[in-house]
Enzyme design. Structure first.
Site, PDB file in Angstrom:
ATOM      1  N   HIS A  16      43.503  30.907 -18.673  1.00  0.00           N
ATOM      2  CA  HIS A  16      43.184  30.359 -17.347  1.00  0.00           C
ATOM      3  C   HIS A  16      41.847  29.646 -17.384  1.00  0.00           C
ATOM      4  CE1 HIS A  16      41.870  34.587 -17.559  1.00  0.00           C
ATOM      5  NE2 HIS A  16      40.819  34.222 -16.846  1.00  0.00           N
ATOM      6  N   ASP A  38      41.186  32.365  -6.776  1.00  0.00           N
ATOM      7  CA  ASP A  38      40.847  33.652  -7.388  1.00  0.00           C
ATOM      8  C   ASP A  38      40.773  34.715  -6.292  1.00  0.00           C
ATOM      9  OD1 ASP A  38      39.309  34.472 -10.317  1.00  0.00           O
ATOM     10  OD2 ASP A  38      39.118  35.852  -8.606  1.00  0.00           O
TER      11      ASP A  38
HETATM   12  P1  AMP Z   1      38.685  36.449 -16.602  1.00  0.00           P
HETATM   13  O1  AMP Z   1      37.617  37.493 -16.436  1.00  0.00           O
HETATM   14  O2  AMP Z   1      38.190  35.133 -17.138  1.00  0.00           O
HETATM   15  O3  AMP Z   1      39.875  36.971 -17.373  1.00  0.00           O
HETATM   16  O4  AMP Z   1      39.181  36.098 -15.138  1.00  0.00           O
HETATM   17  C1  AMP Z   1      40.238  36.739 -14.510  1.00  0.00           C
HETATM   18  C2  AMP Z   1      40.163  36.354 -13.062  1.00  0.00           C
HETATM   19  O5  AMP Z   1      41.413  36.623 -12.465  1.00  0.00           O
HETATM   20  C3  AMP Z   1      39.108  37.133 -12.266  1.00  0.00           C
HETATM   21  O6  AMP Z   1      38.173  36.218 -11.691  1.00  0.00           O
HETATM   22  C4  AMP Z   1      39.931  37.871 -11.215  1.00  0.00           C
HETATM   23  O7  AMP Z   1      39.286  37.953  -9.961  1.00  0.00           O
HETATM   24  C5  AMP Z   1      41.192  37.012 -11.142  1.00  0.00           C
HETATM   25  N1  AMP Z   1      42.396  37.701 -10.685  1.00  0.00           N
HETATM   26  C6  AMP Z   1      42.883  38.885 -11.116  1.00  0.00           C
HETATM   27  N2  AMP Z   1      44.028  39.189 -10.478  1.00  0.00           N
HETATM   28  C7  AMP Z   1      44.281  38.160  -9.629  1.00  0.00           C
HETATM   29  C8  AMP Z   1      45.312  37.877  -8.685  1.00  0.00           C
HETATM   30  N3  AMP Z   1      46.340  38.725  -8.477  1.00  0.00           N
HETATM   31  N4  AMP Z   1      45.245  36.739  -7.968  1.00  0.00           N
HETATM   32  C9  AMP Z   1      44.212  35.880  -8.148  1.00  0.00           C
HETATM   33  N5  AMP Z   1      43.217  36.087  -9.034  1.00  0.00           N
HETATM   34  C10 AMP Z   1      43.241  37.207  -9.755  1.00  0.00           C
END
Ligand code: AMP
Ligand code: ZN
Length: 113
Positions: A99, A29
């Site tokens: 995810h 993440d």
């Molecule tokens: P959610 O709030 O369950 O939708 O989680 C989305 C997650 O994706 C968050 O913890 C973000 O930090 C992560 N995230 C967003 N963009 C990226 C990226 N480009 N690479 C890795 N993680 C990401």
């Protein structure tokens, strides 16, 4: 294609990829909330758990198996960890591509909501 996770799957934007097979990819993440914070996702664009068909549901078991293996690799299998999937706005989902979060490496809050 404006889905950020599909762009990671396609190699169009960088990610710290720890595992991949034909169906699933796992990466760190970008904004970790724990020492280990990984995301395990299907390569196929499924917007959320609510969009997962019965035929696709075995993917979840595969993702959990991969998360368990990665937890071992990260050294948190014994100390403990949490797997979480947010679904939809009130479920706290921000990226609309299914995810599984793998969180560990510190004592997590007992609160879920
Ligand atoms: P959610 O709030 O369950 O939708 O989680 C989305 C997650 O994706 C968050 O913890 C973000 O930090 C992560 N995230 C967003 N963009 C990226 C990226 N480009 N690479 C890795 N993680 C990401
Ligand atoms: Zn996507």
């Amino acid at each position: 294609m404006d889905c950020i996770f599909c762009q990671i799957v396609a190699g169009e934007i960088p990610a710290d990829i720890l595992y991949q097979d034909e169906e699933v990819i796992a990466f760190r993440d970008i904004n970790p909330v724990a020492p280990t914070h990984l995301l395990i996702i299907p390569k196929k664009h499924i917007p959320s758990l609510a969009h997962l068909s019965e035929a696709e549901s075995s993917l979840i078991g595969d993702m959990v198996n991969i998360a368990n293996q990665l937890a071992k690799r990260e050294g948190i299998s014994e100390s403990g960890y949490r797997l979480a999937i947010s679904c939809g706005e009130q479920g706290g989902q921000e990226v609309p591509h299914l995810h599984l979060h793998l969180l560990g490496g510190r004592k997590l809050s007992n609160e879920l909501g």
